[in-house]
Motif scaffolding. Structure first.
Motif, mmCIF file in Angstrom:
data_model
loop_
_atom_site.group_PDB
_atom_site.id
_atom_site.type_symbol
_atom_site.label_atom_id
_atom_site.label_comp_id
_atom_site.label_asym_id
_atom_site.label_seq_id
_atom_site.Cartn_x
_atom_site.Cartn_y
_atom_site.Cartn_z
ATOM 1 N N CYS A 54 126.358 45.203 60.577
ATOM 2 C CA CYS A 54 126.038 44.381 61.754
ATOM 3 C C CYS A 54 124.606 43.854 61.707
ATOM 4 O O CYS A 54 124.174 43.156 62.611
ATOM 5 C CB CYS A 54 126.274 45.168 63.042
ATOM 6 S SG CYS A 54 125.140 46.548 63.299
ATOM 7 N N GLY A 55 123.859 44.191 60.651
ATOM 8 C CA GLY A 55 122.515 43.643 60.463
ATOM 9 C C GLY A 55 121.354 44.513 60.877
ATOM 10 O O GLY A 55 120.206 44.108 60.757
ATOM 11 N N LYS A 56 121.609 45.738 61.345
ATOM 12 C CA LYS A 56 120.508 46.622 61.758
ATOM 13 C C LYS A 56 119.874 47.284 60.535
ATOM 14 O O LYS A 56 120.532 47.568 59.545
ATOM 15 C CB LYS A 56 121.006 47.698 62.719
ATOM 16 C CG LYS A 56 121.377 47.134 64.062
ATOM 17 C CD LYS A 56 121.517 48.238 65.076
ATOM 18 C CE LYS A 56 121.746 47.599 66.429
ATOM 19 N NZ LYS A 56 121.260 48.430 67.490
ATOM 20 N N ASP A 57 118.587 47.570 60.653
ATOM 21 C CA ASP A 57 117.833 48.241 59.603
ATOM 22 C C ASP A 57 118.279 49.698 59.506
ATOM 23 O O ASP A 57 118.348 50.397 60.519
ATOM 24 C CB ASP A 57 116.348 48.158 59.949
ATOM 25 C CG ASP A 57 115.433 48.675 58.873
ATOM 26 O OD1 ASP A 57 115.911 49.239 57.871
ATOM 27 O OD2 ASP A 57 114.212 48.510 59.028
ATOM 28 N N THR A 58 118.567 50.191 58.310
ATOM 29 C CA THR A 58 119.029 51.578 58.135
ATOM 30 C C THR A 58 117.886 52.564 57.914
ATOM 31 O O THR A 58 118.121 53.759 57.816
ATOM 32 C CB THR A 58 120.003 51.694 56.944
ATOM 33 O OG1 THR A 58 119.319 51.301 55.739
ATOM 34 C CG2 THR A 58 121.240 50.855 57.150
ATOM 35 N N PHE A 59 116.644 52.077 57.853
ATOM 36 C CA PHE A 59 115.506 52.925 57.528
ATOM 37 C C PHE A 59 115.416 54.173 58.403
ATOM 38 O O PHE A 59 115.194 55.274 57.908
ATOM 39 C CB PHE A 59 114.199 52.136 57.612
ATOM 40 C CG PHE A 59 112.981 52.967 57.331
ATOM 41 C CD1 PHE A 59 112.683 53.371 56.048
ATOM 42 C CD2 PHE A 59 112.138 53.362 58.359
ATOM 43 C CE1 PHE A 59 111.572 54.157 55.787
ATOM 44 C CE2 PHE A 59 111.025 54.145 58.115
ATOM 45 C CZ PHE A 59 110.741 54.538 56.815
ATOM 46 N N SER A 60 115.591 54.029 59.701
ATOM 47 C CA SER A 60 115.445 55.182 60.604
ATOM 48 C C SER A 60 116.782 55.851 60.931
ATOM 49 O O SER A 60 116.836 56.735 61.774
ATOM 50 C CB SER A 60 114.751 54.748 61.897
ATOM 51 O OG SER A 60 115.554 53.803 62.576
ATOM 52 N N MET A 61 117.844 55.428 60.262
ATOM 53 C CA MET A 61 119.157 56.026 60.514
ATOM 54 C C MET A 61 119.415 57.201 59.574
ATOM 55 O O MET A 61 118.811 57.300 58.505
ATOM 56 C CB MET A 61 120.256 54.976 60.361
ATOM 57 C CG MET A 61 120.172 53.895 61.406
ATOM 58 S SD MET A 61 121.587 52.795 61.304
ATOM 59 C CE MET A 61 121.099 51.535 62.468
ATOM 60 N N GLU A 62 120.298 58.069 59.998
ATOM 61 C CA GLU A 62 120.647 59.255 59.215
ATOM 62 C C GLU A 62 121.956 59.001 58.463
ATOM 63 O O GLU A 62 122.956 58.625 59.070
ATOM 64 C CB GLU A 62 120.809 60.447 60.157
ATOM 65 C CG GLU A 62 121.137 61.736 59.461
ATOM 66 C CD GLU A 62 121.244 62.863 60.466
ATOM 67 O OE1 GLU A 62 122.350 63.432 60.590
ATOM 68 O OE2 GLU A 62 120.238 63.168 61.129
ATOM 69 N N THR A 63 121.928 59.200 57.154
ATOM 70 C CA THR A 63 123.133 59.049 56.344
ATOM 71 C C THR A 63 123.998 60.284 56.520
ATOM 72 O O THR A 63 123.507 61.403 56.541
ATOM 73 C CB THR A 63 122.761 58.882 54.853
ATOM 74 O OG1 THR A 63 121.889 57.767 54.729
ATOM 75 C CG2 THR A 63 123.992 58.658 54.008
#
Length: 95
Positions: A54-63
């Protein structure tokens, strides 16, 4: 479509304390579940690319350790988070 990596967008940290004398920790709950393409050339197929579908930055997300390819016939996301799935990521996967 290439390999999909499931990532969690987390809420802001909430300070918790388990008991007196025990250091407090930070607990973050899942706000939204997103899908991202696997990072090209990454050593692990669980490494997310820089942006979700959806275009959001994954940098601060948890895999997560959930892999859609490891669960044939199941949804791309873990069932316990069905109510938190990003509708935009889900729409991209469904097309």
């Amino acid at each position: 479509m290439s390999e999909i990596v499931v990532v969690y967008e987390l809420d802001k940290p909430v300070t918790t304390s388990s008991s007196p004398g025990t250091p407090s920790g930070e607990e973050r709950s899942v706000r939204r579940v997103h899908a991202a393409p696997a990072a090209p050339g990454a050593p692990s197929p669980t490494s997310a690319g820089p942006r979700t579908l959806c275009g959001k930055d994954t940098f601060s997300m948890e895999t997560t350790h959930w892999s859609p390819s490891g669960h044939p016939g199941a949804s791309w996301y873990p069932a316990e988070y069905a109510s938190l799935v990003c509708p935009d990521c889900d729409a991209v996967i469904e097309t």
